[in-house]
Design a protein around this motif. Structure first.
Motif, mmCIF file in Angstrom:
data_model
loop_
_atom_site.group_PDB
_atom_site.id
_atom_site.type_symbol
_atom_site.label_atom_id
_atom_site.label_comp_id
_atom_site.label_asym_id
_atom_site.label_seq_id
_atom_site.Cartn_x
_atom_site.Cartn_y
_atom_site.Cartn_z
ATOM 1 N N TRP A 20 0.842 -1.206 0.000
ATOM 2 C CA TRP A 20 0.000 0.000 0.000
ATOM 3 C C TRP A 20 0.873 1.251 0.000
ATOM 4 O O TRP A 20 0.669 2.165 -0.791
ATOM 5 C CB TRP A 20 -0.932 0.027 1.214
ATOM 6 C CG TRP A 20 -1.485 1.388 1.454
ATOM 7 C CD1 TRP A 20 -2.485 2.013 0.753
ATOM 8 C CD2 TRP A 20 -1.043 2.341 2.425
ATOM 9 N NE1 TRP A 20 -2.687 3.292 1.230
ATOM 10 C CE2 TRP A 20 -1.815 3.513 2.256
ATOM 11 C CE3 TRP A 20 -0.058 2.314 3.417
ATOM 12 C CZ2 TRP A 20 -1.624 4.638 3.055
ATOM 13 C CZ3 TRP A 20 0.113 3.434 4.208
ATOM 14 C CH2 TRP A 20 -0.663 4.578 4.008
ATOM 15 N N LEU A 21 1.847 1.275 0.887
ATOM 16 C CA LEU A 21 2.713 2.443 1.032
ATOM 17 C C LEU A 21 3.439 2.763 -0.272
ATOM 18 O O LEU A 21 3.497 3.920 -0.694
ATOM 19 C CB LEU A 21 3.708 2.182 2.158
ATOM 20 C CG LEU A 21 4.494 3.346 2.712
ATOM 21 C CD1 LEU A 21 3.584 4.466 3.176
ATOM 22 C CD2 LEU A 21 5.367 2.877 3.865
ATOM 23 N N ARG A 67 -5.142 3.287 12.352
ATOM 24 C CA ARG A 67 -5.153 4.698 11.971
ATOM 25 C C ARG A 67 -3.805 5.363 12.304
ATOM 26 O O ARG A 67 -3.292 6.162 11.531
ATOM 27 C CB ARG A 67 -6.304 5.421 12.656
ATOM 28 C CG ARG A 67 -7.681 4.932 12.195
ATOM 29 C CD ARG A 67 -8.814 5.530 13.008
ATOM 30 N NE ARG A 67 -8.848 6.977 12.900
ATOM 31 C CZ ARG A 67 -9.381 7.646 11.882
ATOM 32 N NH1 ARG A 67 -9.941 6.988 10.886
ATOM 33 N NH2 ARG A 67 -9.376 8.962 11.869
ATOM 34 N N MET A 68 -3.255 5.026 13.445
ATOM 35 C CA MET A 68 -1.982 5.601 13.868
ATOM 36 C C MET A 68 -0.863 5.214 12.900
ATOM 37 O O MET A 68 -0.049 6.061 12.509
ATOM 38 C CB MET A 68 -1.651 5.128 15.281
ATOM 39 C CG MET A 68 -0.352 5.660 15.833
ATOM 40 S SD MET A 68 -0.006 5.015 17.481
ATOM 41 C CE MET A 68 0.240 3.285 17.135
ATOM 42 N N GLU A 69 -0.830 3.945 12.509
ATOM 43 C CA GLU A 69 0.209 3.486 11.584
ATOM 44 C C GLU A 69 0.063 4.166 10.226
ATOM 45 O O GLU A 69 1.057 4.584 9.627
ATOM 46 C CB GLU A 69 0.172 1.967 11.441
ATOM 47 C CG GLU A 69 0.631 1.224 12.677
ATOM 48 C CD GLU A 69 2.085 1.471 13.020
ATOM 49 O OE1 GLU A 69 2.941 1.547 12.111
ATOM 50 O OE2 GLU A 69 2.386 1.600 14.216
ATOM 51 N N LEU A 70 -1.152 4.298 9.735
ATOM 52 C CA LEU A 70 -1.378 4.963 8.449
ATOM 53 C C LEU A 70 -1.031 6.446 8.539
ATOM 54 O O LEU A 70 -0.363 6.995 7.658
ATOM 55 C CB LEU A 70 -2.833 4.775 8.004
ATOM 56 C CG LEU A 70 -3.266 3.334 7.726
ATOM 57 C CD1 LEU A 70 -4.778 3.269 7.538
ATOM 58 C CD2 LEU A 70 -2.535 2.747 6.539
ATOM 59 N N ASP A 75 -1.243 11.931 6.439
ATOM 60 C CA ASP A 75 -2.373 12.519 7.160
ATOM 61 C C ASP A 75 -3.649 12.500 6.333
ATOM 62 O O ASP A 75 -4.746 12.498 6.884
ATOM 63 C CB ASP A 75 -2.070 13.970 7.564
ATOM 64 C CG ASP A 75 -1.015 14.061 8.645
ATOM 65 O OD1 ASP A 75 -0.859 13.097 9.408
ATOM 66 O OD2 ASP A 75 -0.343 15.111 8.718
ATOM 67 N N ASP A 76 -3.518 12.522 5.033
ATOM 68 C CA ASP A 76 -4.661 12.580 4.118
ATOM 69 C C ASP A 76 -5.362 11.217 4.105
ATOM 70 O O ASP A 76 -4.899 10.266 3.465
ATOM 71 C CB ASP A 76 -4.184 12.960 2.720
ATOM 72 C CG ASP A 76 -5.313 13.103 1.726
ATOM 73 O OD1 ASP A 76 -6.478 12.806 2.065
ATOM 74 O OD2 ASP A 76 -5.025 13.518 0.584
ATOM 75 N N GLU A 77 -6.500 11.144 4.792
ATOM 76 C CA GLU A 77 -7.216 9.873 4.916
ATOM 77 C C GLU A 77 -7.755 9.361 3.587
ATOM 78 O O GLU A 77 -8.070 8.175 3.463
ATOM 79 C CB GLU A 77 -8.332 9.988 5.951
ATOM 80 C CG GLU A 77 -7.799 10.192 7.352
ATOM 81 C CD GLU A 77 -8.890 10.229 8.412
ATOM 82 O OE1 GLU A 77 -9.974 9.650 8.195
ATOM 83 O OE2 GLU A 77 -8.645 10.836 9.479
ATOM 84 N N SER A 78 -7.855 10.235 2.575
ATOM 85 C CA SER A 78 -8.330 9.775 1.265
ATOM 86 C C SER A 78 -7.311 8.829 0.616
ATOM 87 O O SER A 78 -7.659 8.084 -0.303
ATOM 88 C CB SER A 78 -8.614 10.961 0.345
ATOM 89 O OG SER A 78 -7.413 11.606 -0.047
ATOM 90 N N ARG A 84 -10.357 -1.151 6.536
ATOM 91 C CA ARG A 84 -9.516 -1.107 7.739
ATOM 92 C C ARG A 84 -10.172 -1.950 8.834
ATOM 93 O O ARG A 84 -10.229 -1.569 9.992
ATOM 94 C CB ARG A 84 -9.297 0.337 8.181
ATOM 95 C CG ARG A 84 -8.498 1.140 7.173
ATOM 96 C CD ARG A 84 -8.098 2.502 7.683
ATOM 97 N NE ARG A 84 -9.202 3.346 8.106
ATOM 98 C CZ ARG A 84 -9.869 4.176 7.307
ATOM 99 N NH1 ARG A 84 -9.555 4.260 6.024
ATOM 100 N NH2 ARG A 84 -10.838 4.918 7.791
ATOM 101 N N SER A 85 -10.616 -3.120 8.455
ATOM 102 C CA SER A 85 -11.281 -4.037 9.377
ATOM 103 C C SER A 85 -10.251 -4.719 10.294
ATOM 104 O O SER A 85 -9.042 -4.656 10.042
ATOM 105 C CB SER A 85 -12.048 -5.099 8.601
ATOM 106 O OG SER A 85 -11.128 -5.902 7.859
ATOM 107 N N LEU A 86 -10.759 -5.390 11.298
ATOM 108 C CA LEU A 86 -9.890 -6.159 12.193
ATOM 109 C C LEU A 86 -9.133 -7.226 11.402
ATOM 110 O O LEU A 86 -7.931 -7.414 11.596
ATOM 111 C CB LEU A 86 -10.715 -6.798 13.315
ATOM 112 C CG LEU A 86 -9.961 -7.690 14.292
ATOM 113 C CD1 LEU A 86 -8.876 -6.912 15.037
ATOM 114 C CD2 LEU A 86 -10.935 -8.338 15.282
ATOM 115 N N LYS A 87 -9.818 -7.890 10.496
ATOM 116 C CA LYS A 87 -9.181 -8.921 9.668
ATOM 117 C C LYS A 87 -8.026 -8.313 8.868
ATOM 118 O O LYS A 87 -6.932 -8.881 8.807
ATOM 119 C CB LYS A 87 -10.215 -9.548 8.741
ATOM 120 C CG LYS A 87 -9.669 -10.619 7.829
ATOM 121 C CD LYS A 87 -10.789 -11.172 6.941
ATOM 122 C CE LYS A 87 -10.338 -12.278 6.041
ATOM 123 N NZ LYS A 87 -9.436 -11.893 4.981
#
Length: 118
Positions: A20-21, A67-70, A75-78, A84-87
Motif C-alpha cells: 500500500w505504502l 489509523r496511527m500506523e497509516l 495525514d490525508d485519509e483519502s 480497515r477491518s480487524l481482519k
C-alpha cells in the motif's frame, strides 16, 4: 532498574502494508519490508497473565492502531485503504506481545497524549 506494571506490543508491518505504502500516488521512494520492520511502534498494554489477554487488548485497540500506523505516513485519509477491518489489520501487521517491561532510567516517566484518540 524497575519493573513496570505494563506489558508491551510491538506492531510490525507486513507485506500488504508495504505494498500500500509503495502504491500511494506521489510516493517516489521504494520502501522495503525489512526497512519498515527495523524500527517499529511499541504500545504499552495493561498487565496480563494470559497472552491471549494481550491479543484481546490489541483487538480492542486495532482501529486506533491501524489509523496511527497509516497517519504516521500520510495525514490525508483519502489515501488510506478503504478496508480497515480487524481482519485486514491482522493481515497487514504482525504483533509481538511481551509481558515483561523494565525501565532502565532512574527518572519519572512523562506522559503526553499521542493524538490518535479519535
Amino acid at each position: 532498574m524497575y519493573f513496570v506494571d505494563r506489558c508491551v506490543a510491538v506492531i510490525k508491518p507486513r507485506e500488504p502494508f508495504v505494498a500500500w505504502l509503495n502504491a500511494v500516488p506521489g510516493n517516489d521512494a521504494e520502501l522495503s519490508l525489512e526497512s519498515l520492520r527495523a524500527d517499529c511502534t511499541v504500545i504499552l498494554l495493561p498487565e496480563f497473565t494470559d497472552p491471549e489477554e494481550g491479543v484481546a487488548c490489541i483487538d480492542d485497540l486495532y482501529d486506533k492502531l491501524f489509523r496511527m500506523e497509516l497517519a504516521s505516513w500520510y495525514d490525508d485519509e483519502s489515501l488510506w485503504p478503504a478496508d480497515r477491518s480487524l481482519k485486514t489489520f491482522w493481515e497487514w501487521f504482525d504483533v509481538e506481545i511481551h509481558s515483561t517491561v523494565i525501565d532502565s532510567v532512574d527518572a519519572d516517566l512523562t506522559n503526553s497524549p499521542a493524538g490518535f484518540d479519535e
